[in-house]
Design a protein around this motif. Structure first.
Motif, PDB file in Angstrom:
ATOM      1  N   LYS A 172       0.830  -1.202   0.000  1.00  0.00           N
ATOM      2  CA  LYS A 172       0.000   0.000   0.000  1.00  0.00           C
ATOM      3  C   LYS A 172       0.873   1.264   0.000  1.00  0.00           C
ATOM      4  N   ASP A 173       1.868   1.281   0.875  1.00  0.00           N
ATOM      5  CA  ASP A 173       2.757   2.446   0.948  1.00  0.00           C
ATOM      6  C   ASP A 173       3.500   2.647  -0.366  1.00  0.00           C
ATOM      7  N   LEU A 176       1.233   4.276  -2.900  1.00  0.00           N
ATOM      8  CA  LEU A 176       1.105   5.713  -2.622  1.00  0.00           C
ATOM      9  C   LEU A 176       2.359   6.467  -3.066  1.00  0.00           C
ATOM     10  N   GLU A 177       3.514   5.863  -2.845  1.00  0.00           N
ATOM     11  CA  GLU A 177       4.784   6.485  -3.244  1.00  0.00           C
ATOM     12  C   GLU A 177       4.880   6.599  -4.775  1.00  0.00           C
ATOM     13  N   ARG A 180       2.778   9.443  -5.744  1.00  0.00           N
ATOM     14  CA  ARG A 180       3.395  10.689  -5.285  1.00  0.00           C
ATOM     15  C   ARG A 180       4.498  11.131  -6.246  1.00  0.00           C
ATOM     16  N   ILE A 198      -6.571   3.979  -0.353  1.00  0.00           N
ATOM     17  CA  ILE A 198      -5.529   4.629  -1.161  1.00  0.00           C
ATOM     18  C   ILE A 198      -5.996   5.137  -2.520  1.00  0.00           C
TER      19      ILE A 198
END
Ligand SMILES: Nc1ncnc2c1ncn2[C@@H]1O[C@H](COP(=O)(O)OP(=O)(O)O)[C@@H](O)[C@H]1O
Ligand SMILES: [Mg+2]
Length: 232
Positions: A172-173, A176-177, A180, A198
């Motif tokens: 998940k992170d 998102l990265e 971004r 997300i």
């Protein structure tokens, strides 16, 4: 729009699977594609990559790509992480990342060091055969290898399937990265909670077509859609 899909139909032999699928992807957004098993989410991913018999219009950054072979589509900047994680098992973690770099090169793009900084576990195992990593680590490695080609849009098919909660959080992170850093994401998911957390927008598929499109908040308010097309 970075991607526009109009009236996509797809077949396996005589089985007509996708029936008039239309949707758009905006630059930098995470678009989640939800739905039960067998409704055609992976087939949609394959159709975008030129990997299945199809009709319809697919436009990427203003150019039609629906008649191009898979490698041309990838070269234009669409990366794909298919549902069967594909690491090169007998190559090391580092070599796997390098393989991704060779498909395309850009100076300001993702590098193996990015992968090692984001995931110290991959750094520790840089010289280890990728086939010996856990399922979750292989998933992260496959995603990172695809990112080495610096796609403008990445299609990720069920990355959290079968993963322990701690690895789900890391995937998940990473998604998102990715967003971004400016890459658009189409995320095929089964876990509603992950998608709602997300995604900027959500599509729900049922039986080869799109039955709902909206924000995570819209979907949270639509108990009927969740009951009829998502919950098992
Ligand atoms: N290679 C294939 N040959 C024939 N039928 C397939 C093939 N792959 C998928 N299907 C069928 O196409 C339908 C959609 O599958 P798929 O796109 O994989 O669904 P999802 O990813 O949403 O679970 C299913 O009925 C599935 O059985
Ligand atoms: Mg699938």
């Amino acid at each position: 729009m970075i991607l526009e899909v109009k009236d996509l139909n797809a077949w396996y032999g005589k089985s007509h699977i996708l029936r008039g699928v239309s949707f758009n992807v905006k630059p930098g957004e995470i678009l989640a594609m939800l739905g039960r098993n067998g409704v055609g989410r992976s087939t949609t991913v394959k159709a975008l990559m030129g990997d299945v018999e199809k009709t319809g219009e697919i436009t990427f950054e203003g150019n039609r790509i629906d008649n191009l072979p898979t490698h041309e589509i990838a070269r234009l900047g669409i990366g794909c992480v298919p549902e069967d994680r594909q690491v090169f098992p007998t190559l090391t973690v580092h070599q796997n990342l390098i393989m991704g770099l060779q498909s395309q090169g850009r100076d300001d793009g993702w590098t193996p060091d990015d992968a090692f900084q984001l995931f110290p576990r991959l750094a520790e195992r840089a010289g280890t055969e990728a086939g010996s990593l856990s399922g979750g680590e292989q998933q992260l490695l496959t995603m990172m290898r695809t990112l080495m080609g610096n796609p403008k849009l990445i299609l990720i098919d069920e990355p959290t399937e079968g993963l322990a909660p701690r690895m789900v959080a890391q995937v998940k992170d990473l998604i998102l990265e990715i967003a971004r850093r400016g890459t658009s994401v189409v995320l095929v998911e089964q876990k509603l909670t992950v998608a709602l957390k997300i995604a900027n927008r959500v599509l729900v598929m049922g039986h080869g077509s799109i039955v709902f499109e909206g924000t995570p908040a819209d979907l949270a308010a639509r108990e009927d859609v969740r009951r009829d097309y998502i919950e098992v």
